[in-house]
Scaffold this motif. Structure first.
Motif, PDB file in Angstrom:
ATOM      1  N   PHE A  66      33.780  38.073  37.438  1.00  0.00           N
ATOM      2  CA  PHE A  66      33.031  39.320  37.248  1.00  0.00           C
ATOM      3  C   PHE A  66      33.712  40.504  37.929  1.00  0.00           C
ATOM      4  CE2 PHE A  66      29.631  42.364  38.314  1.00  0.00           C
ATOM      5  CZ  PHE A  66      29.183  42.642  37.023  1.00  0.00           C
ATOM      6  N   ASP A  67      34.206  40.301  39.157  1.00  0.00           N
ATOM      7  CA  ASP A  67      34.882  41.387  39.870  1.00  0.00           C
ATOM      8  C   ASP A  67      36.151  41.808  39.141  1.00  0.00           C
ATOM      9  OD1 ASP A  67      32.971  41.507  41.817  1.00  0.00           O
ATOM     10  OD2 ASP A  67      34.013  40.154  43.192  1.00  0.00           O
ATOM     11  N   SER A  68      36.834  40.850  38.537  1.00  0.00           N
ATOM     12  CA  SER A  68      38.031  41.169  37.758  1.00  0.00           C
ATOM     13  C   SER A  68      37.661  42.033  36.554  1.00  0.00           C
ATOM     14  CB  SER A  68      38.702  39.876  37.292  1.00  0.00           C
ATOM     15  OG  SER A  68      39.827  40.154  36.481  1.00  0.00           O
ATOM     16  N   PHE A  69      36.550  41.677  35.906  1.00  0.00           N
ATOM     17  CA  PHE A  69      36.074  42.479  34.777  1.00  0.00           C
ATOM     18  C   PHE A  69      35.759  43.906  35.219  1.00  0.00           C
ATOM     19  CE2 PHE A  69      32.529  44.310  32.441  1.00  0.00           C
ATOM     20  CZ  PHE A  69      32.977  44.244  31.129  1.00  0.00           C
ATOM     21  N   VAL A  70      35.127  44.053  36.359  1.00  0.00           N
ATOM     22  CA  VAL A  70      34.752  45.379  36.867  1.00  0.00           C
ATOM     23  C   VAL A  70      35.993  46.218  37.157  1.00  0.00           C
ATOM     24  CG1 VAL A  70      33.689  46.595  38.820  1.00  0.00           C
ATOM     25  CG2 VAL A  70      32.526  44.635  37.780  1.00  0.00           C
ATOM     26  N   VAL A  71      37.026  45.604  37.735  1.00  0.00           N
ATOM     27  CA  VAL A  71      38.274  46.331  38.010  1.00  0.00           C
ATOM     28  C   VAL A  71      38.881  46.847  36.710  1.00  0.00           C
ATOM     29  CG1 VAL A  71      40.656  46.086  38.815  1.00  0.00           C
ATOM     30  CG2 VAL A  71      38.783  45.134  40.167  1.00  0.00           C
ATOM     31  N   GLY A  72      38.936  45.988  35.696  1.00  0.00           N
ATOM     32  CA  GLY A  72      39.475  46.413  34.410  1.00  0.00           C
ATOM     33  C   GLY A  72      38.650  47.514  33.777  1.00  0.00           C
ATOM     34  N   ALA A  73      37.318  47.384  33.864  1.00  0.00           N
ATOM     35  CA  ALA A  73      36.432  48.404  33.299  1.00  0.00           C
ATOM     36  C   ALA A  73      36.631  49.738  34.005  1.00  0.00           C
ATOM     37  CB  ALA A  73      34.980  47.949  33.417  1.00  0.00           C
ATOM     38  N   ARG A  74      36.848  49.708  35.306  1.00  0.00           N
ATOM     39  CA  ARG A  74      37.084  50.948  36.060  1.00  0.00           C
ATOM     40  C   ARG A  74      38.380  51.613  35.604  1.00  0.00           C
ATOM     41  NH1 ARG A  74      37.102  48.935  40.937  1.00  0.00           N
ATOM     42  NH2 ARG A  74      34.830  49.090  41.171  1.00  0.00           N
ATOM     43  N   ASN A  75      39.395  50.822  35.344  1.00  0.00           N
ATOM     44  CA  ASN A  75      40.658  51.379  34.840  1.00  0.00           C
ATOM     45  C   ASN A  75      40.470  51.998  33.451  1.00  0.00           C
ATOM     46  OD1 ASN A  75      42.048  50.548  37.122  1.00  0.00           O
ATOM     47  ND2 ASN A  75      42.629  48.578  36.233  1.00  0.00           N
ATOM     48  N   GLY A  76      39.630  51.364  32.623  1.00  0.00           N
ATOM     49  CA  GLY A  76      39.333  51.920  31.311  1.00  0.00           C
ATOM     50  C   GLY A  76      38.629  53.257  31.413  1.00  0.00           C
ATOM     51  N   LEU A  77      37.733  53.365  32.386  1.00  0.00           N
ATOM     52  CA  LEU A  77      37.031  54.630  32.619  1.00  0.00           C
ATOM     53  C   LEU A  77      38.013  55.733  32.979  1.00  0.00           C
ATOM     54  CD1 LEU A  77      34.396  56.252  33.108  1.00  0.00           C
ATOM     55  CD2 LEU A  77      34.399  55.353  35.449  1.00  0.00           C
ATOM     56  N   GLN A  78      38.953  55.443  33.844  1.00  0.00           N
ATOM     57  CA  GLN A  78      39.948  56.441  34.254  1.00  0.00           C
ATOM     58  C   GLN A  78      40.835  56.853  33.085  1.00  0.00           C
ATOM     59  OE1 GLN A  78      41.877  54.339  37.452  1.00  0.00           O
ATOM     60  NE2 GLN A  78      40.265  54.787  38.928  1.00  0.00           N
ATOM     61  N   THR A  79      41.174  55.898  32.229  1.00  0.00           N
ATOM     62  CA  THR A  79      41.989  56.217  31.049  1.00  0.00           C
ATOM     63  C   THR A  79      41.249  57.167  30.124  1.00  0.00           C
ATOM     64  OG1 THR A  79      43.102  54.066  31.143  1.00  0.00           O
ATOM     65  CG2 THR A  79      43.180  55.256  29.045  1.00  0.00           C
ATOM     66  N   GLY A  80      39.950  56.911  29.906  1.00  0.00           N
ATOM     67  CA  GLY A  80      39.157  57.773  29.047  1.00  0.00           C
ATOM     68  C   GLY A  80      39.097  59.196  29.552  1.00  0.00           C
ATOM     69  N   ILE A  81      38.948  59.368  30.848  1.00  0.00           N
ATOM     70  CA  ILE A  81      38.915  60.708  31.444  1.00  0.00           C
ATOM     71  C   ILE A  81      40.270  61.396  31.284  1.00  0.00           C
ATOM     72  CG2 ILE A  81      38.676  61.973  33.622  1.00  0.00           C
ATOM     73  CD1 ILE A  81      36.643  59.804  34.468  1.00  0.00           C
ATOM     74  N   GLN A  82      41.333  60.633  31.404  1.00  0.00           N
ATOM     75  CA  GLN A  82      42.680  61.199  31.331  1.00  0.00           C
ATOM     76  C   GLN A  82      43.018  61.727  29.943  1.00  0.00           C
ATOM     77  OE1 GLN A  82      45.706  58.701  33.030  1.00  0.00           O
ATOM     78  NE2 GLN A  82      47.352  59.694  31.899  1.00  0.00           N
ATOM     79  N   ILE A  83      42.543  61.050  28.903  1.00  0.00           N
ATOM     80  CA  ILE A  83      42.922  61.472  27.554  1.00  0.00           C
ATOM     81  C   ILE A  83      42.021  62.571  27.004  1.00  0.00           C
ATOM     82  CG2 ILE A  83      43.866  59.192  27.004  1.00  0.00           C
ATOM     83  CD1 ILE A  83      41.388  58.620  25.378  1.00  0.00           C
ATOM     84  N   PHE A  84      40.908  62.858  27.679  1.00  0.00           N
ATOM     85  CA  PHE A  84      39.963  63.855  27.177  1.00  0.00           C
ATOM     86  C   PHE A  84      40.603  65.214  26.878  1.00  0.00           C
ATOM     87  CE2 PHE A  84      36.761  67.182  28.499  1.00  0.00           C
ATOM     88  CZ  PHE A  84      36.164  67.260  27.252  1.00  0.00           C
ATOM     89  N   PRO A  85      41.392  65.797  27.791  1.00  0.00           N
ATOM     90  CA  PRO A  85      41.972  67.121  27.485  1.00  0.00           C
ATOM     91  C   PRO A  85      42.878  67.108  26.257  1.00  0.00           C
ATOM     92  CG  PRO A  85      42.173  66.618  29.827  1.00  0.00           C
ATOM     93  CD  PRO A  85      41.747  65.360  29.150  1.00  0.00           C
ATOM     94  N   TYR A  86      43.620  66.035  26.046  1.00  0.00           N
ATOM     95  CA  TYR A  86      44.523  65.955  24.904  1.00  0.00           C
ATOM     96  C   TYR A  86      43.728  65.937  23.589  1.00  0.00           C
ATOM     97  CZ  TYR A  86      48.125  64.723  28.313  1.00  0.00           C
ATOM     98  OH  TYR A  86      48.988  64.729  29.373  1.00  0.00           O
ATOM     99  N   VAL A  87      42.664  65.137  23.567  1.00  0.00           N
ATOM    100  CA  VAL A  87      41.834  65.040  22.366  1.00  0.00           C
ATOM    101  C   VAL A  87      41.122  66.361  22.112  1.00  0.00           C
ATOM    102  CG1 VAL A  87      39.885  63.840  21.308  1.00  0.00           C
ATOM    103  CG2 VAL A  87      41.525  62.568  22.690  1.00  0.00           C
ATOM    104  N   LEU A  88      40.591  66.962  23.179  1.00  0.00           N
ATOM    105  CA  LEU A  88      39.868  68.224  23.045  1.00  0.00           C
ATOM    106  C   LEU A  88      40.760  69.309  22.447  1.00  0.00           C
ATOM    107  CD1 LEU A  88      37.313  69.924  23.674  1.00  0.00           C
ATOM    108  CD2 LEU A  88      38.362  70.463  25.880  1.00  0.00           C
ATOM    109  N   GLY A  89      41.965  69.459  22.980  1.00  0.00           N
ATOM    110  CA  GLY A  89      42.872  70.486  22.490  1.00  0.00           C
ATOM    111  C   GLY A  89      43.201  70.311  21.022  1.00  0.00           C
ATOM    112  N   MET A  90      43.403  69.081  20.586  1.00  0.00           N
ATOM    113  CA  MET A  90      43.760  68.828  19.197  1.00  0.00           C
ATOM    114  C   MET A  90      42.573  69.064  18.268  1.00  0.00           C
ATOM    115  SD  MET A  90      46.162  68.154  17.142  1.00  0.00           S
ATOM    116  CE  MET A  90      47.434  67.667  18.326  1.00  0.00           C
ATOM    117  N   LEU A  91      41.386  68.586  18.638  1.00  0.00           N
ATOM    118  CA  LEU A  91      40.235  68.700  17.751  1.00  0.00           C
ATOM    119  C   LEU A  91      39.733  70.138  17.624  1.00  0.00           C
ATOM    120  CD1 LEU A  91      38.134  65.496  18.557  1.00  0.00           C
ATOM    121  CD2 LEU A  91      39.810  65.891  16.756  1.00  0.00           C
ATOM    122  N   VAL A  92      39.836  70.912  18.686  1.00  0.00           N
ATOM    123  CA  VAL A  92      39.432  72.316  18.608  1.00  0.00           C
ATOM    124  C   VAL A  92      40.351  73.078  17.661  1.00  0.00           C
ATOM    125  CG1 VAL A  92      39.323  74.478  19.901  1.00  0.00           C
ATOM    126  CG2 VAL A  92      38.275  72.422  20.845  1.00  0.00           C
ATOM    127  N   ALA A  93      41.649  72.816  17.743  1.00  0.00           N
ATOM    128  CA  ALA A  93      42.606  73.470  16.836  1.00  0.00           C
ATOM    129  C   ALA A  93      42.313  73.097  15.385  1.00  0.00           C
ATOM    130  CB  ALA A  93      44.034  73.074  17.213  1.00  0.00           C
TER     131      ALA A  93
END
Length: 479
Positions: free
Chosen positions: A332-359
């Motif tokens: 379970f702790d291993s799953f939580v670590v991976g899920a936390r990394n997924g959360l950070q990835t989602g936050i990181q890609i937000f500006p890239y997606v936002l810039g493209m979709l607004v254009a």
């Protein structure tokens, strides 16, 4: 560099086009470009009551809601008159996409937050695959083929298992799982990248193969066709498979030539023919089913396979708990670590997606996209291309920019021409056989901060074009 210039071009081009439209009177207001929502009526004029025809003014005075709709026709946009305190506002046409500010909001609420949830869950599963040793076993199994396609990747590298899961998810139409697996593959490939700002050969090959989108069960397309009362919703499945397979092979050949891949490797050819054989065998099985059985099979295969992947991951992890203990963690702790990394990835890609979709939102609402699309359709019509094909082209043209936008055109085409018409079937094949190129590039390269995508964009657009031409040929052959 190419993506950056393209982004600037559509942004600046749209703004210039809006300025011209406003100056020439084609636009009455630009507020809808900023605050409007998709399918809202567009304000085209505002007049005093004595400036409108008498019968309209009389109808407005008698209407309880002070509204009068002229020329009500399901195929044409209504002209709506709304009585205000001292003026009458006139609306006509509907907005093609959300305005700039709603796009910003919806990108976060409707796209990024669900994507972050998917990323968290599937990245948690992938962490279990890593810590349990399943990813290593899968990489060893597939290394003989992958090292031929990706010669820069070391044998048994973790990225092989991630790419395999991404391709498998795409193959089965599991979009929610394909993106997390793909992002994990891109991050793993970035670890091998000697120049962190420039896309590596392996990353480009992976991106182009992913974008080609080889699909076995186009579940969503079948669902849309069923909703539009198609006689056989799954009749486009084989054309979709053929078109996406041709696109995948084209992507592999184009990138392979650039990267000097050895196409005549026995191992590589064996792998390709094994995939082809598997597809043909499954198609023969599906074609032997009656309509009810076929609908049941296509509706359940993807879901069953996803549950199988989750079940296998959890059972394998439970059977190898000692490996988790050696890493001083639990399943379970291993799953939580991976899920936390997924959360950070989602936050990181937000500006890239936002810039493209607004254009893209500004590009569509400005009318510039429609002008270009109509111009291309006109040129094809003058060349003698059938009207059924030119009517389908907006879906093909918009698909690299916006999945939601092209989906709207697809549904509209099915409703106007009929789901069982040539146009109704062709737009479905267009929608299924290619990826949302600009969104995918923004998401995947944004996740690892790649600034120089090299020849990725040009290759992906060329593959999109090949898929369009193949779709037209295949649809003409089948229907």
């Amino acid at each position: 560099m190419v993506l950056s210039r393209f982004w600037l071009s559509i942004f600046i081009g749209s703004i210039v086009f809006i300025g011209i439209a406003l100056f020439t009177g084609n636009f009455y207001t630009v507020d809808f470009l900023i605050n409007g929502k998709k399918d809202d009526k567009i304000l085209i004029a505002e007049k005093f009551p004595n400036e409108i025809p008498a019968f309209i003014a009389d109808s407005l005075s008698k209407a309880d809601d002070k509204t009068f709709v002229l020329n009500r026709n399901t195929k044409d946009a209504d002209t709506t008159f709304v009585q205000e305190t001292k003026t009458v506002k006139i609306y006509s046409g509907v907005q093609k996409a959300d305005g700039l500010l709603p796009t910003c909001k919806n990108t976060l609420l409707d796209l990024i937050l669900p994507l972050i949830a998917y990323l968290a869950f599937f990245c948690g599963l992938m962490q279990l695959l890593i810590d349990s040793g399943a990813a290593e076993k899968l990489a060893k199994l597939l290394s003989p083929i992958f090292v031929k396609v990706f010669p820069d990747i070391p044998k048994n590298h973790d990225s092989i298992s991630y790419m395999t899961l991404n391709f498998a998810a795409n193959f089965l139409g599991l979009d929610s799982a394909a993106t997390p697996f793909g992002l994990k593959a891109m991050q793993s490939l970035q670890e091998l990248n000697p120049d962190k700002d420039k896309a590596s050969n392996a990353q480009i090959m992976f991106m182009c193969l992913h974008a080609a989108g080889l699909t076995l069960i186009p579940t969503s397309i079948i669902g849309y066709r069923a909703a539009e009362n198609a006689a056989n919703p799954a009749d486009v499945m084989l054309p979709c498979i053929i078109t996406s397979f041709v696109g995948t092979i084209a992507a592999f050949i184009i990138v392979g030539i650039r990267q000097r891949i050895n196409f005549w490797s026995t191992t590589l050819l064996s792998g390709i023919f094994a995939v082809i054989g598997g597809i043909i065998g499954l198609l023969f099985y599906i074609n032997g089913l009656n309509l009810v059985e076929k609908n049941f099979f296509t509706a359940n295969l993807s879901g069953i396979m996803l549950l199988a992947i989750i079940g296998f991951t959890l059972i394998f992890s439970f059977a190898n708990e000692k490996k988790f203990a050696a890493l001083e963690t639990t399943v379970f702790d291993s799953f939580v670590v991976g899920a936390r990394n997924g959360l950070q990835t989602g936050i990181q890609i937000f500006p890239y997606v936002l810039g493209m979709l607004v254009a893209i939102s500004l590009f569509r609402n400005s009318g510039l996209f429609e002008l270009i699309s109509n111009g291309i359709a006109f040129v094809f019509a003058q060349m003698g291309v059938a009207k059924e094909i030119t009517d389908s082209l907006p879906v093909a043209i918009l698909r690299p920019f916006s999945s939601g936008g092209s989906r709207g055109f697809m549904i509209d085409a099915m409703r106007n021409a009929g789901p069982d018409s040539f146009t109704g079937r062709l737009v479905c094949i267009f929608q299924c056989s290619a990826e949302t190129t600009f969104y995918v590039i923004a998401v995947y390269f944004g996740s690892v901060n790649i600034k120089n995508t090299r020849y990725t964009l040009g290759t992906m657009l060329l593959v999109d074009l090949i898929c369009v031409l193949t779709a037209i040929f295949v649809a003409s052959w089948f229907f």
